[in-house]
Motif scaffolding. Structure first.
Motif, short mmCIF file in Angstrom:
data_model
loop_
_atom_site.label_atom_id
_atom_site.label_comp_id
_atom_site.label_asym_id
_atom_site.label_seq_id
_atom_site.Cartn_x
_atom_site.Cartn_y
_atom_site.Cartn_z
N UNK A 115 31.17 34.44 37.62
CA UNK A 115 31.50 33.01 37.76
C UNK A 115 32.60 32.82 38.81
N UNK A 116 33.55 33.77 38.84
CA UNK A 116 34.66 33.68 39.80
C UNK A 116 34.18 33.78 41.23
N UNK A 117 33.13 34.55 41.45
CA UNK A 117 32.61 34.73 42.81
C UNK A 117 32.07 33.44 43.40
N UNK A 118 31.75 32.49 42.53
CA UNK A 118 31.20 31.21 42.99
C UNK A 118 32.28 30.18 43.25
N UNK A 119 33.55 30.57 42.99
CA UNK A 119 34.64 29.61 43.12
C UNK A 119 35.69 30.12 44.11
N UNK A 120 36.46 29.17 44.65
CA UNK A 120 37.57 29.54 45.52
C UNK A 120 38.70 30.13 44.68
N UNK A 121 38.89 29.59 43.48
CA UNK A 121 39.89 30.12 42.56
C UNK A 121 39.29 30.14 41.17
N UNK A 122 39.55 31.23 40.44
CA UNK A 122 38.91 31.40 39.14
C UNK A 122 39.74 30.89 37.97
N UNK A 123 40.86 30.23 38.25
CA UNK A 123 41.72 29.63 37.23
C UNK A 123 42.18 30.61 36.15
N UNK A 124 42.32 31.86 36.52
CA UNK A 124 42.85 32.85 35.59
C UNK A 124 41.87 33.34 34.54
N UNK A 125 40.60 32.99 34.65
CA UNK A 125 39.63 33.32 33.61
C UNK A 125 39.38 34.82 33.48
N UNK A 126 39.35 35.54 34.60
CA UNK A 126 39.10 36.99 34.54
C UNK A 126 40.28 37.69 33.88
N UNK A 127 41.49 37.32 34.28
CA UNK A 127 42.68 37.92 33.67
C UNK A 127 42.77 37.57 32.20
N UNK A 128 42.40 36.35 31.86
CA UNK A 128 42.39 35.93 30.45
C UNK A 128 41.42 36.80 29.65
N UNK A 129 40.27 37.08 30.24
CA UNK A 129 39.28 37.93 29.58
C UNK A 129 39.81 39.35 29.39
N UNK A 130 40.47 39.89 30.42
CA UNK A 130 41.03 41.24 30.31
C UNK A 130 42.09 41.31 29.22
N UNK A 131 42.93 40.30 29.13
CA UNK A 131 43.97 40.27 28.09
C UNK A 131 43.35 40.22 26.71
N UNK A 132 42.32 39.42 26.56
CA UNK A 132 41.64 39.31 25.27
C UNK A 132 41.04 40.64 24.86
N UNK A 133 40.45 41.34 25.81
CA UNK A 133 39.82 42.63 25.52
C UNK A 133 40.85 43.75 25.37
N UNK A 134 42.03 43.57 25.93
CA UNK A 134 43.11 44.53 25.69
C UNK A 134 43.48 44.52 24.22
N UNK A 135 43.65 43.33 23.67
CA UNK A 135 43.98 43.21 22.25
C UNK A 135 42.89 43.73 21.34
N UNK A 136 41.64 43.61 21.81
CA UNK A 136 40.51 44.08 21.00
C UNK A 136 40.25 45.57 21.18
N UNK A 137 41.05 46.22 22.03
CA UNK A 137 40.90 47.66 22.24
C UNK A 137 39.68 48.06 23.02
N UNK A 138 39.18 47.14 23.87
CA UNK A 138 37.93 47.41 24.59
C UNK A 138 38.14 47.87 26.03
N UNK A 139 39.41 47.96 26.48
CA UNK A 139 39.67 48.45 27.82
C UNK A 139 39.85 49.96 27.75
N UNK A 140 38.98 50.67 28.45
CA UNK A 140 38.95 52.14 28.34
C UNK A 140 39.90 52.83 29.30
N UNK A 141 39.98 52.35 30.53
CA UNK A 141 40.77 53.02 31.56
C UNK A 141 42.27 52.83 31.30
#
Length: 345
Positions: A115-141
């Motif tokens: 979705x971000x690739x279609x926009x000039x600015x992604x309004x923080x949505x990708x970072x918001x997703x990463x933070x959410x998945x950090x708390x859920x323990x889904x970030x492996x690296x």
């Protein structure tokens, strides 16, 4: 001229916006591409970062790490602040995060990235997703995890570093926090003080609560704790690893220790009161009692300490040993101070 275009971004044509954004992506990797910043921060770079090799966002990282130094110039600090807030709006403008999370972001945030690739600015949505998945323990690296943790810490100090939340709370921030200086957790504190007034703007309260849930497992994400309890953490909780509310639990257990300062004790207590209000904000209870809560308190509405009271009342039928221990700790805390018992407070 380029800086002027950035400051008037909203007035530009789509084609011009795209070109400015392309330039910003390049500048994120090397400050030498950012003529305005390079000029404003030349003296600071020579003073603090002269030995840092340009490229891969190293100089920017160095400047940011020294921005609070008394010798750091106000002009450079201001432009660094603006760049960091802008960077929070789109993960593509954060070279270090983009590189560290290249694999994880497509695994857990694919829709947001596309979705971000279609926009000039992604309004923080990708970072918001990463933070959410950090708390859920889904970030492996591990490197990606460290970078997202840094973003959590930065946002804890300055709410503007959370673009999605800032946009959701724009009306409330204007109405209730217009005179509040950003930084040092002040905007977070302002929204918290006005929590009951946010009901008319549901998205702000919803996202604010979501952030509190994310923050519940790590003291570094709670600005009041990390700023007021830094020395106590070193002295009283030395060797206790961050995460899974370990440091928070340690500090709570040292409340009566004479080595704990008054400011830290107040911060720990206020945080504890909030965590007793809703099980979702009490990381230890929420995690260790998940199955028992589902079995024993499924019909209980979260909030105002209701689920925690349900678990206390059902403690003799709790199956998980960790849950029993966590509930016991909550009961002991409430016995020591009635303000921690929502049914009495």
């Amino acid at each position: 001229t380029e800086q002027c275009l950035k400051e008037h971004r909203g007035e530009l044509t789509i084609k011009c916006k795209l070109e400015v954004f392309r330039r910003e992506v390049e500048e994120a990797e090397d400050v030498r591409y950012d003529a305005f910043l390079a000029d404003m921060c030349a003296a600071d770079k020579n003073m603090f970062c002269s030995s840092v090799k340009p490229g891969e966002s190293r100089v920017m990282g160095c400047l940011e790490s020294h921005a609070s130094d008394p010798k750091f110039s106000g002009d450079c600090r201001a432009i660094i602040d603006r760049r960091s807030v802008r960077r929070a709006a789109d993960w593509r403008l954060d070279f270090t995060l983009r590189r560290a999370c290249a694999n994880d972001v497509m695994a857990v945030c694919r829709d947001e990235v596309l979705a971000a690739k279609l926009k000039v600015s992604a309004s923080g949505k990708v970072l918001e997703c990463l933070k959410s998945n950090l708390g859920a323990g889904k970030i492996a690296d591990s490197e990606c995890k460290r970078e997202v943790e840094k973003k959590m810490v930065a946002a804890a100090a300055d709410l503007r570093q959370d673009t999605s939340l800032t946009l959701a709370c724009k009306t409330d921030l204007t109405e209730h926090c217009a005179g509040v200086q950003p930084g040092n957790g002040r905007l977070w504190a302002c929204l918290a003080r006005n929590r009951k007034k946010l009901a008319t703007h549901g998205e702000c309260e919803e996202k604010l609560f979501e952030r509190e849930v994310w923050m519940s497992g790590d003291w570094r994400y709670k600005y009041a704790l990390q700023s007021r309890c830094a020395s106590e953490r070193q002295v009283l909780c030395h060797g206790v690893s961050p995460g899974k509310a370990r440091v928070i639990r340690c500090l709570q257990g040292k409340m009566d220790d004479p080595k704990m300062g008054g400011e830290c004790r107040t911060a720990v207590f206020e945080d504890q009161v909030r965590s007793h209000n809703d099980i979702r904000l009490n990381h230890e209870l929420d995690q260790s009692c998940a199955s028992d809560t589902k079995e024993l308190c499924a019909d209980v509405q979260p909030g105002e300490g209701r689920v925690i009271k349900c678990l206390r009342d059902s403690r003799h039928t709790i199956k998980a040993p960790d849950c029993r221990a966590a509930v016991l700790r909550v009961m002991m805390s409430a016995a020591d101070n009635y303000l921690l018992d929502q049914s009495c407070a």
